[in-house]
Design a protein around this motif. Structure first.
Motif, PDB file in Angstrom:
ATOM      1  N   LYS A  89      36.449  40.846  -0.206  1.00 24.10           N
ATOM      2  CA  LYS A  89      38.130  40.190   0.632  1.00 24.10           C
ATOM      3  C   LYS A  89      37.541  39.166   1.122  1.00 24.10           C
ATOM      4  CE  LYS A  89      40.497  43.195   2.811  1.00 24.10           C
ATOM      5  NZ  LYS A  89      41.889  43.211   1.576  1.00 24.10           N
ATOM      6  N   TYR A  90      36.750  38.945   1.653  1.00 22.18           N
ATOM      7  CA  TYR A  90      36.460  37.881   2.385  1.00 22.18           C
ATOM      8  C   TYR A  90      36.535  36.123   1.118  1.00 22.18           C
ATOM      9  CZ  TYR A  90      34.622  33.491   5.496  1.00 22.18           C
ATOM     10  OH  TYR A  90      34.339  32.040   5.354  1.00 22.18           O
ATOM     11  N   TYR A  91      35.973  36.197   0.389  1.00 21.50           N
ATOM     12  CA  TYR A  91      35.612  35.699  -0.586  1.00 21.50           C
ATOM     13  C   TYR A  91      36.786  35.276  -1.590  1.00 21.50           C
ATOM     14  CZ  TYR A  91      30.855  33.897   1.133  1.00 21.50           C
ATOM     15  OH  TYR A  91      29.723  33.347   1.732  1.00 21.50           O
ATOM     16  N   PHE A  92      37.527  36.616  -2.311  1.00 20.09           N
ATOM     17  CA  PHE A  92      39.053  36.575  -2.379  1.00 20.09           C
ATOM     18  C   PHE A  92      39.603  35.165  -1.082  1.00 20.09           C
ATOM     19  CE2 PHE A  92      42.931  37.764  -2.468  1.00 20.09           C
ATOM     20  CZ  PHE A  92      43.805  38.232  -3.809  1.00 20.09           C
ATOM     21  N   SER A  93      40.122  35.975   0.163  1.00 22.90           N
ATOM     22  CA  SER A  93      41.143  34.731   0.387  1.00 22.90           C
ATOM     23  C   SER A  93      40.811  33.455   1.037  1.00 22.90           C
ATOM     24  CB  SER A  93      40.757  35.035   2.102  1.00 22.90           C
ATOM     25  OG  SER A  93      41.632  34.912   3.167  1.00 22.90           O
ATOM     26  N   GLN A  94      39.241  33.355   0.417  1.00 21.72           N
ATOM     27  CA  GLN A  94      38.212  31.733   1.022  1.00 21.72           C
ATOM     28  C   GLN A  94      38.743  30.729  -0.576  1.00 21.72           C
ATOM     29  OE1 GLN A  94      37.756  31.141   4.358  1.00 21.72           O
ATOM     30  NE2 GLN A  94      36.162  29.936   3.582  1.00 21.72           N
ATOM     31  N   THR A  95      38.861  31.730  -1.143  1.00 19.20           N
ATOM     32  CA  THR A  95      38.874  30.924  -2.895  1.00 19.20           C
ATOM     33  C   THR A  95      40.538  31.112  -3.180  1.00 19.20           C
ATOM     34  OG1 THR A  95      38.508  33.091  -3.771  1.00 19.20           O
ATOM     35  CG2 THR A  95      36.772  31.297  -2.876  1.00 19.20           C
ATOM     36  N   GLU A  96      41.376  31.153  -2.003  1.00 23.77           N
ATOM     37  CA  GLU A  96      42.574  31.379  -3.101  1.00 23.77           C
ATOM     38  C   GLU A  96      42.677  32.192  -4.052  1.00 23.77           C
ATOM     39  OE1 GLU A  96      44.422  27.477  -3.224  1.00 23.77           O
ATOM     40  OE2 GLU A  96      43.321  26.730  -0.858  1.00 23.77           O
ATOM     41  N   GLY A  97      42.248  33.401  -4.260  1.00 21.40           N
ATOM     42  CA  GLY A  97      42.685  34.246  -4.627  1.00 21.40           C
ATOM     43  C   GLY A  97      41.641  34.320  -6.050  1.00 21.40           C
ATOM     44  N   LEU A  98      40.918  33.111  -6.191  1.00 20.57           N
ATOM     45  CA  LEU A  98      40.461  32.845  -7.918  1.00 20.57           C
ATOM     46  C   LEU A  98      38.945  33.159  -7.945  1.00 20.57           C
ATOM     47  CD1 LEU A  98      40.547  28.736  -7.980  1.00 20.57           C
ATOM     48  CD2 LEU A  98      41.536  30.509  -9.627  1.00 20.57           C
ATOM     49  N   PHE A  99      38.359  34.299  -6.706  1.00 15.99           N
ATOM     50  CA  PHE A  99      37.355  35.138  -6.864  1.00 15.99           C
ATOM     51  C   PHE A  99      37.886  36.327  -6.450  1.00 15.99           C
ATOM     52  CE2 PHE A  99      34.529  38.264  -4.816  1.00 15.99           C
ATOM     53  CZ  PHE A  99      33.354  37.665  -5.656  1.00 15.99           C
ATOM     54  N   ASN A 100      38.400  37.504  -7.905  1.00 17.42           N
ATOM     55  CA  ASN A 100      38.513  37.997  -7.394  1.00 17.42           C
ATOM     56  C   ASN A 100      38.500  39.790  -8.708  1.00 17.42           C
ATOM     57  OD1 ASN A 100      41.030  40.142  -6.494  1.00 17.42           O
ATOM     58  ND2 ASN A 100      43.046  39.714  -8.951  1.00 17.42           N
ATOM     59  N   PRO A 101      37.666  40.030  -7.850  1.00 18.28           N
ATOM     60  CA  PRO A 101      37.297  41.276  -7.748  1.00 18.28           C
ATOM     61  C   PRO A 101      38.425  42.644  -8.081  1.00 18.28           C
ATOM     62  CG  PRO A 101      35.348  40.995  -6.277  1.00 18.28           C
ATOM     63  CD  PRO A 101      36.829  40.075  -6.524  1.00 18.28           C
ATOM     64  N   ALA A 102      39.487  42.349  -7.518  1.00 16.71           N
ATOM     65  CA  ALA A 102      39.846  43.980  -7.888  1.00 16.71           C
ATOM     66  C   ALA A 102      40.638  43.741  -9.342  1.00 16.71           C
ATOM     67  CB  ALA A 102      41.308  43.485  -7.140  1.00 16.71           C
ATOM     68  N   THR A 273      31.257  31.107 -10.670  1.00 16.26           N
ATOM     69  CA  THR A 273      32.132  31.409 -10.854  1.00 16.26           C
ATOM     70  C   THR A 273      33.789  31.249 -11.044  1.00 16.26           C
ATOM     71  OG1 THR A 273      31.314  34.243 -11.211  1.00 16.26           O
ATOM     72  CG2 THR A 273      33.926  34.141 -11.438  1.00 16.26           C
ATOM     73  N   THR A 274      33.924  30.865  -9.366  1.00 12.74           N
ATOM     74  CA  THR A 274      34.928  29.994  -9.036  1.00 12.74           C
ATOM     75  C   THR A 274      35.159  29.112  -8.807  1.00 12.74           C
ATOM     76  OG1 THR A 274      34.927  31.390  -7.016  1.00 12.74           O
ATOM     77  CG2 THR A 274      35.919  29.764  -6.640  1.00 12.74           C
ATOM     78  N   LEU A 275      34.354  28.060  -9.184  1.00 10.46           N
ATOM     79  CA  LEU A 275      34.136  26.510  -9.543  1.00 10.46           C
ATOM     80  C   LEU A 275      34.413  26.653 -11.339  1.00 10.46           C
ATOM     81  CD1 LEU A 275      31.281  24.728  -8.334  1.00 10.46           C
ATOM     82  CD2 LEU A 275      34.109  24.523  -7.034  1.00 10.46           C
ATOM     83  N   MET A 276      34.622  27.739 -11.876  1.00  9.12           N
ATOM     84  CA  MET A 276      34.460  27.617 -13.985  1.00  9.12           C
ATOM     85  C   MET A 276      36.265  27.988 -13.560  1.00  9.12           C
ATOM     86  SD  MET A 276      32.633  28.054 -16.258  1.00  9.12           S
ATOM     87  CE  MET A 276      33.771  29.111 -16.782  1.00  9.12           C
ATOM     88  N   LEU A 277      36.734  28.532 -12.833  1.00 14.17           N
ATOM     89  CA  LEU A 277      38.155  28.781 -12.635  1.00 14.17           C
ATOM     90  C   LEU A 277      38.816  27.759 -11.513  1.00 14.17           C
ATOM     91  CD1 LEU A 277      38.141  32.461 -11.900  1.00 14.17           C
ATOM     92  CD2 LEU A 277      38.923  31.620 -13.891  1.00 14.17           C
ATOM     93  N   THR A 278      38.359  26.378 -11.508  1.00 17.19           N
ATOM     94  CA  THR A 278      38.579  25.637 -10.000  1.00 17.19           C
ATOM     95  C   THR A 278      38.936  24.063 -10.753  1.00 17.19           C
ATOM     96  OG1 THR A 278      37.973  26.432  -8.755  1.00 17.19           O
ATOM     97  CG2 THR A 278      38.531  24.747  -8.586  1.00 17.19           C
ATOM     98  N   ASP A 279      40.501  23.323 -11.165  1.00 19.38           N
ATOM     99  CA  ASP A 279      40.679  22.808 -11.230  1.00 19.38           C
ATOM    100  C   ASP A 279      39.603  21.272 -10.667  1.00 19.38           C
ATOM    101  OD1 ASP A 279      42.742  23.863 -13.099  1.00 19.38           O
ATOM    102  OD2 ASP A 279      44.038  22.600 -10.969  1.00 19.38           O
ATOM    103  N   MET A 286      37.314  23.165  -3.059  1.00 26.21           N
ATOM    104  CA  MET A 286      36.481  24.179  -2.900  1.00 26.21           C
ATOM    105  C   MET A 286      34.914  24.609  -2.612  1.00 26.21           C
ATOM    106  SD  MET A 286      37.456  27.181  -3.744  1.00 26.21           S
ATOM    107  CE  MET A 286      39.153  27.094  -4.262  1.00 26.21           C
ATOM    108  N   ALA A 287      34.469  23.711  -3.455  1.00 29.70           N
ATOM    109  CA  ALA A 287      32.635  23.785  -3.519  1.00 29.70           C
ATOM    110  C   ALA A 287      32.535  23.466  -1.115  1.00 29.70           C
ATOM    111  CB  ALA A 287      31.698  22.498  -3.706  1.00 29.70           C
TER     112      ALA A 287
END
Length: 327
Positions: A89-102, A273-279, A286-287
């Protein structure tokens, strides 16, 4: 178990198969300590696989099934999932939803759980309201959801946490030098025999081989997320890989791999994983949000984008095949 080296401490290696990957652990220690460590690691990994696997029967699957059946009724959080839920939940918020285990149900619809063809009707249905960690409310150790398509899949964090727990176990046994290789994701501590640093390779995402090395003798994790290992070929010959973009509902595009160095393997796993999805234009910001200073991103055009601190750690002779940019 392989034994070699000096009189008191020597090198010991054992291989484990868990989390759908090969995990190699190499220790520099006395024989008896190594035997104890490998036994404890085997027990730990067997338990975590059963507890954290998203679609094999176990703790997480039972939790997902209960949540799917009664999304608006409070579901008790098993203690073994508490940290994964809180971090997610914390990193979902920090990454603006890019890290999303849901969005495990969406990943399953793409056929990655059973190597099947994509269920296009199900994919299109879920895309209309892609579930996120913000669809989960936690109160008094109960979880509630307003989206019946929420299915937790901790594939982008569980390996990092398992590696971290192995390292903690080894620290408790006072083993000062070791390296854990979990399917190419690395955590190392101390030095090899004869005071030599651990040498860690970064794979080439376009062909078998490596693009560079880095050496370390301090506690370090090096995690890579890429589209070149876990993928499936469709009947029409096209390829789909397992990293799904939560904003589109489709396999990610443009980035071929992202490698992160961090002291904490959980953060390294999440950030890769998040940086794989980041422009690329947003990667530096993001980093910074993830408090990651060492990262390397390779796009589909063989352009390499690297942070200044990461660049200083690499063997520059090996990365000449790429067009290099500093972020």
């Amino acid at each position: 178990m392989l034994l070699s080296g000096c009189e008191q401490k020597s090198s010991h290696q054992q291989r484990f198969l868990q989390f759908g990957t090969i995990i190699d652990v190499t220790l520099i220690s006395e024989v008896d300590t190594a035997i104890t460590a490998f036994t404890d690691i085997e027990t730990l990994l067997t338990q975590r696989h059963q507890q954290w696997h998203g679609w094999e029967n176990g703790t997480l699957k039972q939790f997902n099934d209960a949540l799917s059946s009664n999304p608006s009724q409070g579901i008790s959080i098993p203690p073994i999932l508490d940290q994964l839920l809180a971090d997610s939940k914390y990193y979902f918020s920090q990454t603006e939803g890019l890290f999303n285990p849901a969005m495990g149900k969406l990943v399953a619809a793409w056929g990655f759980h059973d190597h099947s063809e994509p269920d296009n009707e199900e994919i299109q249905r879920i895309k209309k309201n892609i579930p996120g960690m913000d669809d989960l409310t936690i109160k008094d150790q109960l979880v509630y959801s307003n989206n019946s398509d929420v299915q937790l899949d901790f594939g982008a964090i569980a390996k990092g946490l398992a590696v971290k727990q192995i390292a903690q176990l080894l620290d408790l046994l006072e083993i000062e030098s070791y390296i854990i290789n979990a399917g190419g994701d690395i955590f190392s501590q101390g030095e090899k025999l004869h005071n030599q640093p651990w040498r860690i390779a970064i794979e080439d995402p376009f062909k078998p081989g490596i693009i560079t090395f880095l050496e370390t003798a301090e506690a370090t994790s090096v995690f890579t997320s890429g589209n070149y290992q876990r993928y499936f070929r469709n009947k029409d010959g096209s390829i789909r890989h397992h990293i799904i973009n939560p904003r589109t509902g489709n396999p990610s595009i443009n980035i071929s791999s992202a490698t992160v160095i961090h002291a904490d393997p959980v953060i390294a796993d999440i950030a890769a994983t998040t940086l794989m999805l980041t422009d690329i234009s947003s990667a530096k910001n993001m980093a910074k949000k993830l408090k990651v200073e060492n990262y390397l991103i390779i796009n589909q055009h063989k352009e390499l984008f690297v942070s200044p601190k990461m660049l200083s750690k690499l063997d520059h002779q090996l990365i000449k095949q790429f067009t290099l940019h500093t972020l």
